[in-house]
Design an enzyme around this catalytic site. Structure first.
Site, mmCIF file in Angstrom:
data_model
loop_
_atom_site.group_PDB
_atom_site.id
_atom_site.type_symbol
_atom_site.label_atom_id
_atom_site.label_comp_id
_atom_site.label_asym_id
_atom_site.label_seq_id
_atom_site.Cartn_x
_atom_site.Cartn_y
_atom_site.Cartn_z
ATOM 1 C CE1 TYR A 279 7.415 21.690 0.208
ATOM 2 C CE2 TYR A 279 9.517 21.023 1.152
ATOM 3 C CZ TYR A 279 8.138 21.129 1.247
ATOM 4 O OH TYR A 279 7.496 20.686 2.377
ATOM 5 C CE LYS B 95 6.808 24.155 2.829
ATOM 6 N NZ LYS B 95 5.522 24.449 3.462
HETATM 7 P P1 NAP Z 1 -0.366 16.735 1.465
HETATM 8 O O1 NAP Z 1 -0.692 15.423 2.092
HETATM 9 O O2 NAP Z 1 0.026 16.770 0.035
HETATM 10 O O3 NAP Z 1 -1.603 17.737 1.713
HETATM 11 C C1 NAP Z 1 -1.541 19.047 1.234
HETATM 12 C C2 NAP Z 1 -2.795 19.780 1.625
HETATM 13 O O4 NAP Z 1 -2.686 21.129 1.155
HETATM 14 C C3 NAP Z 1 -4.045 19.191 1.007
HETATM 15 O O5 NAP Z 1 -5.093 19.275 1.941
HETATM 16 C C4 NAP Z 1 -4.316 20.111 -0.200
HETATM 17 O O6 NAP Z 1 -5.683 20.233 -0.524
HETATM 18 C C5 NAP Z 1 -3.838 21.427 0.368
HETATM 19 N N1 NAP Z 1 -3.467 22.420 -0.653
HETATM 20 C C6 NAP Z 1 -2.486 22.343 -1.572
HETATM 21 N N2 NAP Z 1 -2.437 23.485 -2.295
HETATM 22 C C7 NAP Z 1 -3.431 24.287 -1.823
HETATM 23 C C8 NAP Z 1 -3.897 25.586 -2.146
HETATM 24 N N3 NAP Z 1 -3.326 26.302 -3.125
HETATM 25 N N4 NAP Z 1 -4.929 26.110 -1.442
HETATM 26 C C9 NAP Z 1 -5.521 25.401 -0.450
HETATM 27 N N5 NAP Z 1 -5.112 24.160 -0.100
HETATM 28 C C10 NAP Z 1 -4.098 23.615 -0.782
HETATM 29 O O7 NAP Z 1 0.832 17.461 2.253
HETATM 30 P P2 NAP Z 1 1.352 17.296 3.758
HETATM 31 O O8 NAP Z 1 2.471 16.331 3.750
HETATM 32 O O9 NAP Z 1 0.226 17.112 4.677
HETATM 33 O O10 NAP Z 1 2.004 18.743 3.962
HETATM 34 C C11 NAP Z 1 1.348 19.808 4.657
HETATM 35 C C12 NAP Z 1 2.340 20.936 4.859
HETATM 36 O O11 NAP Z 1 3.465 20.457 5.590
HETATM 37 C C13 NAP Z 1 2.893 21.523 3.565
HETATM 38 O O12 NAP Z 1 3.077 22.907 3.697
HETATM 39 C C14 NAP Z 1 4.242 20.822 3.425
HETATM 40 O O13 NAP Z 1 5.152 21.568 2.666
HETATM 41 C C15 NAP Z 1 4.654 20.744 4.884
HETATM 42 N N6 NAP Z 1 5.670 19.718 5.151
HETATM 43 C C16 NAP Z 1 5.419 18.393 4.920
HETATM 44 C C17 NAP Z 1 6.412 17.460 5.210
HETATM 45 C C18 NAP Z 1 6.207 15.994 4.988
HETATM 46 O O14 NAP Z 1 7.178 15.239 5.174
HETATM 47 N N7 NAP Z 1 5.038 15.523 4.651
HETATM 48 C C19 NAP Z 1 7.641 17.879 5.708
HETATM 49 C C20 NAP Z 1 7.848 19.226 5.929
HETATM 50 C C21 NAP Z 1 6.848 20.147 5.658
HETATM 51 P P3 NAP Z 1 -6.414 19.298 -1.636
HETATM 52 O O15 NAP Z 1 -6.139 17.870 -1.261
HETATM 53 O O16 NAP Z 1 -7.855 19.646 -1.475
HETATM 54 O O17 NAP Z 1 -5.854 19.677 -2.953
#
Ligand code: NAP
Length: 248
Positions: free
Chosen positions: A156, A160
């Site tokens: 991951y 990133k």
């Molecule tokens: P999440 O709740 O797991 O949601 C992920 C989203 O991405 C879902 O809508 C999922 O769709 C979609 N997705 C996954 N793989 C995909 C693909 N191959 N094609 C199209 N859509 C896809 O994650 P989140 O926490 O909101 O994270 C969103 C972003 O922020 C990510 O890039 C993550 O790495 C980044 N981020 C998150 C955090 C954190 O603390 N949460 C911190 C730093 C960065 P489905 O549900 O339809 O499968």
């Protein structure tokens, strides 16, 4: 006139979490929103309805950001439906954590493909239409983990960190055409992605953050709103952290 009125945003992975928060925020400021989901169809349709109720145009697309051909098709379909794309937000992402000792090739490949190749796929596909318009804002969601690394997340963190190098390169390549490219690095944002962690770990994270709380999707969405809008028209090639001071 709202900040994003008459602008079309293409946003990946908005059925849940941060992506959903971004879609709602940008729509509040007048943007028309085309967004994708992979498996959460019902949630995507629900979001589509919520966006309609804000008086903007919206459409949910089932599209795998990790697949090059699907990304090309998505941009073609969005242009046909919305006429133009002003802002691309590469948000879709996954985790498949594990110490390197136990990490499989599949865990490595799938995370790099979903998190990093997806950003290449969409940016590459949107480059030509944005060049034609001679403007655009591309916003890539990276992570503080891509800056400092994290034990148990080498796949991951690498994906990133790759996004950061890609973002800066695209900013250098496309700046002269008025296309901006920035990265947003969230810290610990409480979504389904972090819900997989046990309560003790979550509390440790919260305690270690100077602002003493996990972030919300809205905290991230506020920055994306700024980078999507013309208020940030002289900002490109930057990585901005939304982490409550965690990485200071
Ligand atoms: P999440 O709740 O797991 O949601 C992920 C989203 O991405 C879902 O809508 C999922 O769709 C979609 N997705 C996954 N793989 C995909 C693909 N191959 N094609 C199209 N859509 C896809 O994650 P989140 O926490 O909101 O994270 C969103 C972003 O922020 C990510 O890039 C993550 O790495 C980044 N981020 C998150 C955090 C954190 O603390 N949460 C911190 C730093 C960065 P489905 O549900 O339809 O499968």
């Amino acid at each position: 006139m709202k900040l994003l009125e008459n602008k079309t945003v293409l946003l990946t992975g908005a059925s849940r979490g941060i992506g959903r928060g971004i879609a709602l925020k940008l729509a509040d400021y007048g943007a028309n929103v085309a967004f994708t989901y992979l498996s959460s169809e019902a949630k995507a349709k629900e979001l589509e309805q919520e966006l309609f109720s804000k008086g903007v145009k919206a459409k949910a697309y089932h599209s795998d950001a990790a697949e090059n051909k699907a990304a090309e098709q998505l941009v073609t379909d969005t242009l046909a439906e919305f006429g133009k794309i002003d802002v691309l937000v590469n948000n879709a992402g996954i985790t498949k954590d594990g110490l390197l000792m136990r990490m499989s090739e599949e865990q490595w490949d799938s995370v790099i493909k979903a998190n990093l190749k997806s950003v290449f796929n969409l940016t590459k596909a949107i480059q030509r239409p944005m060049l034609k318009e001679r403007k655009g804002s591309i916003i890539n969601i990276t992570s503080v983990v891509g800056i400092r690394g994290n034990a148990g997340q080498s796949n991951y963190a690498a994906s990133k960190a790759g996004i950061i190098g890609f973002t800066k390169s695209v900013a250098l390549e496309l700046g002269s055409r008025n296309i901006r490219c920035n990265a947003v690095a969230p810290g610990f944002i409480e979504t389904e992605m972090t819900a997989a962690l046990d309560e003790k770990t979550v509390n440790q994270w919260r305690e270690s953050i100077p602002l003493k709380r996990g972030g919300t999707p809205e905290d991230v969405a506020n920055l994306v709103l700024f980078l999507a809008s013309d208020l940030s028209s002289y900002i490109t090639g930057q990585v901005v952290q939304v982490c409550g001071g965690m990485l200071t």
